[in-house]
Enzyme design. Structure first.
Site, PDB file in Angstrom:
ATOM      1  N   ILE A 181      44.077  17.174  49.243  1.00 34.74           N
ATOM      2  CA  ILE A 181      44.547  16.515  47.960  1.00 34.74           C
ATOM      3  C   ILE A 181      45.989  17.160  47.714  1.00 34.74           C
ATOM      4  O   ILE A 181      46.355  17.986  47.611  1.00 34.74           O
ATOM      5  CB  ILE A 181      43.596  16.996  46.628  1.00 34.74           C
ATOM      6  CG1 ILE A 181      41.899  16.660  47.104  1.00 34.74           C
ATOM      7  CG2 ILE A 181      43.877  15.916  45.481  1.00 34.74           C
ATOM      8  CD1 ILE A 181      41.640  15.296  47.733  1.00 34.74           C
ATOM      9  N   ARG A 229      45.706  29.518  33.310  1.00 35.98           N
ATOM     10  CA  ARG A 229      45.691  31.240  33.302  1.00 35.98           C
ATOM     11  C   ARG A 229      47.215  31.313  32.728  1.00 35.98           C
ATOM     12  O   ARG A 229      47.260  32.221  31.960  1.00 35.98           O
ATOM     13  CB  ARG A 229      45.518  31.407  34.767  1.00 35.98           C
ATOM     14  CG  ARG A 229      45.842  33.031  34.807  1.00 35.98           C
ATOM     15  CD  ARG A 229      45.786  33.227  36.284  1.00 35.98           C
ATOM     16  NE  ARG A 229      46.839  32.473  37.160  1.00 35.98           N
ATOM     17  CZ  ARG A 229      47.048  32.369  38.328  1.00 35.98           C
ATOM     18  NH1 ARG A 229      46.069  33.300  39.101  1.00 35.98           N
ATOM     19  NH2 ARG A 229      47.862  31.511  38.887  1.00 35.98           N
ATOM     20  N   SER A 259      45.853  22.849  33.841  1.00 36.13           N
ATOM     21  CA  SER A 259      47.162  22.562  33.618  1.00 36.13           C
ATOM     22  C   SER A 259      48.029  22.073  34.630  1.00 36.13           C
ATOM     23  O   SER A 259      48.988  21.538  34.242  1.00 36.13           O
ATOM     24  CB  SER A 259      47.630  24.072  33.400  1.00 36.13           C
ATOM     25  OG  SER A 259      47.563  24.748  34.680  1.00 36.13           O
ATOM     26  N   ARG A 260      47.334  21.855  35.904  1.00 37.69           N
ATOM     27  CA  ARG A 260      48.031  21.112  36.808  1.00 37.69           C
ATOM     28  C   ARG A 260      46.845  20.485  37.931  1.00 37.69           C
ATOM     29  O   ARG A 260      45.865  20.675  37.820  1.00 37.69           O
ATOM     30  CB  ARG A 260      48.582  22.042  37.884  1.00 37.69           C
ATOM     31  CG  ARG A 260      49.733  22.963  37.346  1.00 37.69           C
ATOM     32  CD  ARG A 260      50.378  23.915  38.032  1.00 37.69           C
ATOM     33  NE  ARG A 260      49.952  25.030  38.209  1.00 37.69           N
ATOM     34  CZ  ARG A 260      49.689  25.684  39.496  1.00 37.69           C
ATOM     35  NH1 ARG A 260      50.000  25.307  40.488  1.00 37.69           N
ATOM     36  NH2 ARG A 260      49.279  26.873  39.311  1.00 37.69           N
ATOM     37  N   LYS A 290      34.239  29.530  48.455  1.00 34.52           N
ATOM     38  CA  LYS A 290      33.782  28.180  47.984  1.00 34.52           C
ATOM     39  C   LYS A 290      32.442  27.855  48.501  1.00 34.52           C
ATOM     40  O   LYS A 290      31.771  27.257  47.791  1.00 34.52           O
ATOM     41  CB  LYS A 290      34.922  27.241  48.610  1.00 34.52           C
ATOM     42  CG  LYS A 290      36.150  27.306  47.993  1.00 34.52           C
ATOM     43  CD  LYS A 290      36.183  26.844  46.438  1.00 34.52           C
ATOM     44  CE  LYS A 290      37.610  26.439  45.778  1.00 34.52           C
ATOM     45  NZ  LYS A 290      37.569  26.401  44.614  1.00 34.52           N
ATOM     46  N   TYR A 335      38.864  32.475  51.074  1.00 36.28           N
ATOM     47  CA  TYR A 335      38.502  31.096  50.494  1.00 36.28           C
ATOM     48  C   TYR A 335      37.154  30.379  50.753  1.00 36.28           C
ATOM     49  O   TYR A 335      36.651  29.823  49.939  1.00 36.28           O
ATOM     50  CB  TYR A 335      39.723  29.959  50.602  1.00 36.28           C
ATOM     51  CG  TYR A 335      39.800  28.976  49.934  1.00 36.28           C
ATOM     52  CD1 TYR A 335      40.230  28.856  48.473  1.00 36.28           C
ATOM     53  CD2 TYR A 335      39.820  27.851  50.582  1.00 36.28           C
ATOM     54  CE1 TYR A 335      40.379  27.710  47.867  1.00 36.28           C
ATOM     55  CE2 TYR A 335      39.816  26.584  50.069  1.00 36.28           C
ATOM     56  CZ  TYR A 335      40.181  26.474  48.640  1.00 36.28           C
ATOM     57  OH  TYR A 335      40.427  25.349  47.769  1.00 36.28           O
ATOM     58  N   SER A 393      35.074  22.934  48.476  1.00 35.74           N
ATOM     59  CA  SER A 393      36.406  22.565  49.538  1.00 35.74           C
ATOM     60  C   SER A 393      35.785  22.472  50.670  1.00 35.74           C
ATOM     61  O   SER A 393      34.691  22.976  51.090  1.00 35.74           O
ATOM     62  CB  SER A 393      37.460  23.811  49.451  1.00 35.74           C
ATOM     63  OG  SER A 393      38.211  23.600  50.493  1.00 35.74           O
TER      64      SER A 393
HETATM   65  P1  NAP Z   1      46.780  23.946  41.725  1.00 34.97           P
HETATM   66  O1  NAP Z   1      47.428  22.680  41.568  1.00 34.97           O
HETATM   67  O2  NAP Z   1      47.177  25.120  42.470  1.00 34.97           O
HETATM   68  O3  NAP Z   1      46.160  24.552  40.431  1.00 34.97           O
HETATM   69  C1  NAP Z   1      45.408  25.451  40.208  1.00 34.97           C
HETATM   70  C2  NAP Z   1      44.793  25.668  38.324  1.00 34.97           C
HETATM   71  O4  NAP Z   1      43.989  26.650  38.465  1.00 34.97           O
HETATM   72  C3  NAP Z   1      46.200  25.708  37.667  1.00 34.97           C
HETATM   73  O5  NAP Z   1      45.831  24.971  36.487  1.00 34.97           O
HETATM   74  C4  NAP Z   1      46.003  27.182  37.274  1.00 34.97           C
HETATM   75  O6  NAP Z   1      46.342  27.582  36.230  1.00 34.97           O
HETATM   76  C5  NAP Z   1      44.349  27.320  37.406  1.00 34.97           C
HETATM   77  N1  NAP Z   1      44.049  28.812  37.750  1.00 34.97           N
HETATM   78  C6  NAP Z   1      44.305  29.701  38.765  1.00 34.97           C
HETATM   79  N2  NAP Z   1      43.717  30.657  38.831  1.00 34.97           N
HETATM   80  C7  NAP Z   1      43.054  30.703  37.470  1.00 34.97           C
HETATM   81  C8  NAP Z   1      42.443  31.746  36.794  1.00 34.97           C
HETATM   82  N3  NAP Z   1      42.163  32.900  37.201  1.00 34.97           N
HETATM   83  N4  NAP Z   1      42.120  31.473  35.500  1.00 34.97           N
HETATM   84  C9  NAP Z   1      42.110  30.103  34.967  1.00 34.97           C
HETATM   85  N5  NAP Z   1      42.829  29.078  35.452  1.00 34.97           N
HETATM   86  C10 NAP Z   1      43.273  29.475  36.788  1.00 34.97           C
HETATM   87  O7  NAP Z   1      45.132  23.630  42.462  1.00 34.97           O
HETATM   88  P2  NAP Z   1      44.553  22.225  42.843  1.00 34.97           P
HETATM   89  O8  NAP Z   1      44.965  21.748  44.260  1.00 34.97           O
HETATM   90  O9  NAP Z   1      44.672  21.532  41.576  1.00 34.97           O
HETATM   91  O10 NAP Z   1      43.016  22.759  43.064  1.00 34.97           O
HETATM   92  C11 NAP Z   1      42.150  22.690  42.002  1.00 34.97           C
HETATM   93  C12 NAP Z   1      40.765  23.168  42.464  1.00 34.97           C
HETATM   94  O11 NAP Z   1      40.415  22.435  43.709  1.00 34.97           O
HETATM   95  C13 NAP Z   1      40.732  24.628  43.212  1.00 34.97           C
HETATM   96  O12 NAP Z   1      39.332  25.214  42.924  1.00 34.97           O
HETATM   97  C14 NAP Z   1      40.925  24.384  44.608  1.00 34.97           C
HETATM   98  O13 NAP Z   1      40.419  25.475  45.525  1.00 34.97           O
HETATM   99  C15 NAP Z   1      40.051  23.280  44.736  1.00 34.97           C
HETATM  100  N6  NAP Z   1      40.572  22.518  46.210  1.00 34.97           N
HETATM  101  C16 NAP Z   1      41.713  21.865  46.243  1.00 34.97           C
HETATM  102  C17 NAP Z   1      42.011  21.012  47.358  1.00 34.97           C
HETATM  103  C18 NAP Z   1      43.403  20.514  47.350  1.00 34.97           C
HETATM  104  O14 NAP Z   1      43.573  19.975  48.611  1.00 34.97           O
HETATM  105  N7  NAP Z   1      44.352  20.563  46.384  1.00 34.97           N
HETATM  106  C19 NAP Z   1      41.157  20.938  48.334  1.00 34.97           C
HETATM  107  C20 NAP Z   1      39.912  21.490  48.281  1.00 34.97           C
HETATM  108  C21 NAP Z   1      39.445  22.274  47.158  1.00 34.97           C
HETATM  109  P3  NAP Z   1      48.154  28.138  35.778  1.00 34.97           P
HETATM  110  O15 NAP Z   1      48.844  27.205  36.547  1.00 34.97           O
HETATM  111  O16 NAP Z   1      48.077  28.221  34.369  1.00 34.97           O
HETATM  112  O17 NAP Z   1      48.087  29.485  36.436  1.00 34.97           O
END
Ligand code: NAP
Length: 245
Positions: A190, A38, A15-16, A161, A157, A144
Protein backbone atom coordinates in the site's frame (compact mmCIF):
# COMPACT_ATOMS: atom_id res chain seq x y z
CA UNK A 1 -27.60 -0.07 15.42
CA UNK A 2 -27.60 3.72 15.37
CA UNK A 3 -24.13 5.32 15.31
CA UNK A 4 -24.63 7.01 18.69
CA UNK A 5 -25.32 3.61 20.28
CA UNK A 6 -22.16 2.17 18.79
CA UNK A 7 -19.83 4.39 20.81
CA UNK A 8 -16.45 5.72 19.80
CA UNK A 9 -13.84 4.25 17.49
CA UNK A 10 -10.14 4.14 18.44
CA UNK A 11 -7.70 3.86 15.55
CA UNK A 12 -4.07 3.33 16.57
CA UNK A 13 -1.31 4.76 14.40
CA UNK A 14 -3.75 7.14 12.74
CA UNK A 15 -1.47 10.13 12.22
CA UNK A 16 -0.40 8.88 8.79
CA UNK A 17 -0.92 6.30 6.08
CA UNK A 18 -3.53 3.58 6.41
CA UNK A 19 -4.54 4.56 9.95
CA UNK A 20 -5.26 8.16 8.93
CA UNK A 21 -7.46 6.93 6.06
CA UNK A 22 -9.29 4.54 8.40
CA UNK A 23 -9.90 7.37 10.87
CA UNK A 24 -11.27 9.63 8.11
CA UNK A 25 -13.47 6.86 6.78
CA UNK A 26 -14.92 5.80 10.15
CA UNK A 27 -15.64 9.45 10.96
CA UNK A 28 -17.46 9.77 7.63
CA UNK A 29 -19.39 6.62 8.60
CA UNK A 30 -20.61 8.45 11.72
CA UNK A 31 -18.22 7.32 14.45
CA UNK A 32 -16.61 9.77 16.86
CA UNK A 33 -12.97 8.84 16.25
CA UNK A 34 -9.93 8.83 18.53
CA UNK A 35 -6.84 9.41 16.40
CA UNK A 36 -3.91 7.75 18.15
CA UNK A 37 -0.29 8.45 17.27
CA UNK A 38 3.10 7.88 18.84
CA UNK A 39 5.22 10.92 18.04
CA UNK A 40 3.78 12.98 15.19
CA UNK A 41 1.28 15.16 17.02
CA UNK A 42 1.06 17.71 14.19
CA UNK A 43 0.14 15.01 11.67
CA UNK A 44 -2.52 13.64 14.04
CA UNK A 45 -3.97 17.12 14.55
CA UNK A 46 -4.11 17.56 10.77
CA UNK A 47 -6.14 14.34 10.50
CA UNK A 48 -8.48 15.59 13.24
CA UNK A 49 -8.79 18.95 11.45
CA UNK A 50 -9.70 17.29 8.15
CA UNK A 51 -12.32 15.13 9.87
CA UNK A 52 -13.90 18.12 11.61
CA UNK A 53 -13.88 20.15 8.41
CA UNK A 54 -15.81 17.33 6.74
CA UNK A 55 -18.40 17.45 9.54
CA UNK A 56 -17.10 14.54 11.59
CA UNK A 57 -16.00 14.22 15.20
CA UNK A 58 -12.43 13.40 16.23
CA UNK A 59 -9.80 13.94 18.91
CA UNK A 60 -6.08 13.17 18.82
CA UNK A 61 -4.43 11.17 21.60
CA UNK A 62 -0.74 10.36 21.66
CA UNK A 63 0.47 7.22 23.38
CA UNK A 64 2.89 4.46 22.57
CA UNK A 65 0.88 1.23 22.22
CA UNK A 66 3.95 -0.88 22.98
CA UNK A 67 4.13 0.67 26.46
CA UNK A 68 1.58 -1.16 28.61
CA UNK A 69 1.49 1.29 31.52
CA UNK A 70 1.29 4.38 29.29
CA UNK A 71 -1.47 2.80 27.20
CA UNK A 72 -3.53 1.80 30.22
CA UNK A 73 -3.23 5.31 31.64
CA UNK A 74 -4.22 6.86 28.30
CA UNK A 75 -7.24 4.56 27.96
CA UNK A 76 -8.36 5.36 31.50
CA UNK A 77 -8.20 9.07 30.60
CA UNK A 78 -10.15 8.51 27.39
CA UNK A 79 -12.87 6.61 29.25
CA UNK A 80 -13.04 9.21 32.02
CA UNK A 81 -13.33 12.23 29.71
CA UNK A 82 -16.33 10.95 27.72
CA UNK A 83 -19.11 8.63 28.83
CA UNK A 84 -19.52 7.06 25.41
CA UNK A 85 -17.95 3.61 25.32
CA UNK A 86 -15.14 2.73 22.94
CA UNK A 87 -16.66 -0.15 21.00
CA UNK A 88 -14.52 -0.10 17.86
CA UNK A 89 -10.78 -0.74 18.02
CA UNK A 90 -8.61 -0.76 14.93
CA UNK A 91 -5.15 -2.01 15.90
CA UNK A 92 -3.27 -0.44 13.03
CA UNK A 93 -0.05 0.92 14.62
CA UNK A 94 2.91 -0.94 13.21
CA UNK A 95 6.58 -0.57 12.40
CA UNK A 96 9.14 -2.40 10.32
CA UNK A 97 12.81 -2.86 11.06
CA UNK A 98 13.95 -5.11 8.25
CA UNK A 99 17.25 -6.97 8.18
CA UNK A 100 18.47 -10.45 7.34
CA UNK A 101 17.90 -12.80 10.26
CA UNK A 102 21.62 -13.51 10.91
CA UNK A 103 22.06 -9.79 11.49
CA UNK A 104 18.87 -9.27 13.46
CA UNK A 105 19.46 -8.05 16.98
CA UNK A 106 17.09 -8.18 19.91
CA UNK A 107 16.28 -4.48 19.58
CA UNK A 108 14.90 -4.97 16.06
CA UNK A 109 12.99 -8.07 17.12
CA UNK A 110 11.54 -6.46 20.23
CA UNK A 111 10.59 -3.11 18.68
CA UNK A 112 8.55 -4.74 15.93
CA UNK A 113 6.92 -7.48 18.01
CA UNK A 114 6.16 -5.18 20.94
CA UNK A 115 4.44 -2.61 18.75
CA UNK A 116 2.26 -5.19 17.00
CA UNK A 117 1.71 -8.02 19.47
CA UNK A 118 1.98 -6.23 22.82
CA UNK A 119 0.23 -3.24 21.24
CA UNK A 120 -2.75 -5.43 20.37
CA UNK A 121 -2.96 -6.68 23.96
CA UNK A 122 -2.31 -3.32 25.62
CA UNK A 123 -5.05 -1.56 23.65
CA UNK A 124 -7.67 -4.27 23.25
CA UNK A 125 -7.73 -6.06 26.60
CA UNK A 126 -8.71 -3.04 28.74
CA UNK A 127 -11.56 -2.17 26.35
CA UNK A 128 -13.07 -5.60 25.89
CA UNK A 129 -15.42 -5.60 28.89
CA UNK A 130 -17.12 -2.46 27.57
CA UNK A 131 -17.86 -4.19 24.28
CA UNK A 132 -19.12 -7.27 26.07
CA UNK A 133 -21.47 -5.24 28.25
CA UNK A 134 -22.72 -3.20 25.27
CA UNK A 135 -23.35 -6.47 23.39
CA UNK A 136 -21.75 -4.78 20.38
CA UNK A 137 -18.13 -4.38 19.42
CA UNK A 138 -15.72 -4.47 16.52
CA UNK A 139 -12.03 -5.32 16.60
CA UNK A 140 -10.00 -5.03 13.42
CA UNK A 141 -6.33 -5.97 13.45
CA UNK A 142 -3.98 -4.83 10.70
CA UNK A 143 -1.77 -7.71 9.65
CA UNK A 144 0.20 -8.01 6.42
CA UNK A 145 0.73 -10.23 3.43
CA UNK A 146 4.15 -10.95 5.01
CA UNK A 147 2.37 -12.95 7.74
CA UNK A 148 1.10 -15.48 5.20
CA UNK A 149 3.79 -15.69 2.56
CA UNK A 150 6.85 -14.54 4.53
CA UNK A 151 9.32 -12.00 3.27
CA UNK A 152 13.09 -11.85 3.24
CA UNK A 153 14.37 -9.50 5.93
CA UNK A 154 11.07 -9.56 7.80
CA UNK A 155 11.31 -12.48 10.23
CA UNK A 156 10.40 -10.11 13.06
CA UNK A 157 7.56 -8.39 11.17
CA UNK A 158 6.11 -11.64 9.76
CA UNK A 159 6.19 -13.25 13.21
CA UNK A 160 4.40 -10.26 14.73
CA UNK A 161 1.79 -10.01 12.00
CA UNK A 162 1.12 -13.79 12.02
CA UNK A 163 0.60 -13.61 15.79
CA UNK A 164 -2.22 -11.18 15.19
CA UNK A 165 -4.00 -13.74 13.02
CA UNK A 166 -3.93 -16.40 15.76
CA UNK A 167 -4.95 -13.91 18.42
CA UNK A 168 -7.83 -12.62 16.29
CA UNK A 169 -9.18 -16.08 15.51
CA UNK A 170 -9.12 -17.04 19.19
CA UNK A 171 -10.69 -13.78 20.29
CA UNK A 172 -13.42 -14.16 17.66
CA UNK A 173 -14.37 -17.54 19.15
CA UNK A 174 -14.43 -16.16 22.68
CA UNK A 175 -16.58 -13.15 21.79
CA UNK A 176 -18.92 -14.47 19.11
CA UNK A 177 -21.92 -15.00 21.36
CA UNK A 178 -21.52 -11.46 22.76
CA UNK A 179 -21.99 -9.90 19.30
CA UNK A 180 -18.42 -8.66 19.29
CA UNK A 181 -16.52 -9.46 16.11
CA UNK A 182 -12.76 -9.67 15.57
CA UNK A 183 -11.24 -9.74 12.11
CA UNK A 184 -7.93 -9.21 10.36
CA UNK A 185 -7.23 -6.99 7.39
CA UNK A 186 -4.12 -8.07 5.56
CA UNK A 187 -2.78 -5.43 3.16
CA UNK A 188 -0.30 -6.15 0.40
CA UNK A 189 1.79 -3.23 -0.84
CA UNK A 190 0.00 0.00 0.00
CA UNK A 191 1.33 3.42 -0.94
CA UNK A 192 2.46 4.96 2.40
CA UNK A 193 5.68 6.09 4.10
CA UNK A 194 6.31 2.44 5.01
CA UNK A 195 6.65 1.42 1.36
CA UNK A 196 8.24 4.61 0.02
CA UNK A 197 11.46 2.80 -0.86
CA UNK A 198 9.89 -0.10 -2.78
CA UNK A 199 10.86 0.40 -6.44
CA UNK A 200 8.00 0.58 -8.96
CA UNK A 201 9.51 -2.14 -11.15
CA UNK A 202 9.39 -4.56 -8.19
CA UNK A 203 5.74 -3.67 -7.58
CA UNK A 204 4.95 -4.38 -11.23
CA UNK A 205 6.74 -7.72 -11.03
CA UNK A 206 5.16 -9.06 -7.85
CA UNK A 207 1.68 -7.57 -7.68
CA UNK A 208 -0.79 -9.09 -10.18
CA UNK A 209 -2.62 -5.74 -10.43
CA UNK A 210 0.77 -4.12 -11.20
CA UNK A 211 0.31 -1.24 -8.79
CA UNK A 212 0.34 -0.44 -5.11
CA UNK A 213 -2.96 -0.16 -3.30
CA UNK A 214 -4.06 3.15 -1.88
CA UNK A 215 -4.99 3.78 1.71
CA UNK A 216 -8.67 4.36 0.92
CA UNK A 217 -8.89 0.84 -0.52
CA UNK A 218 -7.84 -0.55 2.87
CA UNK A 219 -10.08 1.84 4.79
CA UNK A 220 -13.11 0.70 2.77
CA UNK A 221 -12.65 -2.88 3.97
CA UNK A 222 -12.25 -1.75 7.58
CA UNK A 223 -15.41 0.33 7.18
CA UNK A 224 -17.32 -2.77 6.06
CA UNK A 225 -16.00 -4.94 8.90
CA UNK A 226 -17.02 -2.30 11.43
CA UNK A 227 -20.48 -1.83 9.94
CA UNK A 228 -23.68 -3.59 10.95
CA UNK A 229 -23.65 -5.27 7.54
CA UNK A 230 -20.66 -7.32 8.75
CA UNK A 231 -22.48 -8.58 11.85
CA UNK A 232 -22.02 -12.26 10.82
CA UNK A 233 -18.35 -11.90 9.79
CA UNK A 234 -15.85 -12.85 12.48
CA UNK A 235 -12.47 -14.56 12.74
CA UNK A 236 -11.72 -13.75 9.10
CA UNK A 237 -8.56 -12.61 7.37
CA UNK A 238 -9.35 -10.33 4.44
CA UNK A 239 -6.56 -9.53 2.02
CA UNK A 240 -6.38 -6.11 0.34
CA UNK A 241 -3.48 -6.87 -1.91
CA UNK A 242 -4.22 -6.66 -5.63
CA UNK A 243 -3.86 -10.44 -5.84
CA UNK A 244 -0.40 -10.54 -4.14
CA UNK A 245 -0.75 -13.18 -1.46
P1 NAP B 1 3.12 4.30 8.39
O1 NAP B 1 2.75 5.20 7.28
O2 NAP B 1 4.55 4.03 8.70
O3 NAP B 1 2.39 4.84 9.72
C1 NAP B 1 2.57 4.15 10.92
C2 NAP B 1 1.63 4.73 11.95
O4 NAP B 1 1.78 3.94 13.16
C3 NAP B 1 1.96 6.16 12.32
O5 NAP B 1 0.75 6.83 12.58
C4 NAP B 1 2.78 6.00 13.61
O6 NAP B 1 2.67 7.12 14.49
C5 NAP B 1 2.08 4.82 14.24
N1 NAP B 1 2.88 4.11 15.23
C6 NAP B 1 4.03 3.44 15.05
N2 NAP B 1 4.43 2.90 16.22
C7 NAP B 1 3.51 3.24 17.14
C8 NAP B 1 3.36 3.01 18.53
N3 NAP B 1 4.27 2.28 19.22
N4 NAP B 1 2.28 3.53 19.18
C9 NAP B 1 1.36 4.26 18.51
N5 NAP B 1 1.44 4.52 17.18
C10 NAP B 1 2.52 4.02 16.52
O7 NAP B 1 2.45 2.84 8.23
P2 NAP B 1 1.31 2.34 7.20
O8 NAP B 1 1.97 1.94 5.95
O9 NAP B 1 0.17 3.27 7.20
O10 NAP B 1 0.90 0.98 7.95
C11 NAP B 1 -0.19 0.90 8.84
C12 NAP B 1 -0.34 -0.55 9.28
O11 NAP B 1 -0.55 -1.38 8.13
C13 NAP B 1 0.88 -1.11 9.99
O12 NAP B 1 0.49 -2.00 11.01
C14 NAP B 1 1.60 -1.86 8.89
O13 NAP B 1 2.41 -2.89 9.41
C15 NAP B 1 0.43 -2.39 8.11
N6 NAP B 1 0.74 -2.72 6.72
C16 NAP B 1 1.16 -1.74 5.85
C17 NAP B 1 1.45 -2.11 4.55
C18 NAP B 1 1.90 -1.11 3.51
O14 NAP B 1 2.21 -1.53 2.38
N7 NAP B 1 1.96 0.16 3.81
C19 NAP B 1 1.32 -3.43 4.14
C20 NAP B 1 0.88 -4.38 5.05
C21 NAP B 1 0.59 -4.01 6.34
P3 NAP B 1 3.75 8.37 14.46
O15 NAP B 1 3.90 8.76 13.05
O16 NAP B 1 3.10 9.41 15.31
O17 NAP B 1 5.01 7.92 15.02
Amino acid sequence: MKPEKRGRALVTGASRGIGAAVARRLAADGFPVIVNYRSRADDAEAVVGAIREAGGEAVAHGFDVSDGAATREALEGLLAEDDRAITVVVNNAGVTQDMPFPAMDWTAWERVTRTTVDGFFNVTQPLIMQMISQRWGRIVNMSSVSAHRGNRGQVNYAAAKASLVGATRSLALELAKRKVTANVVSPGLIDTDMTSEVPMNIVEQIVPMRRMGNVEEVAAVVSFLVSDEASYVTGQVIGVDGGFR
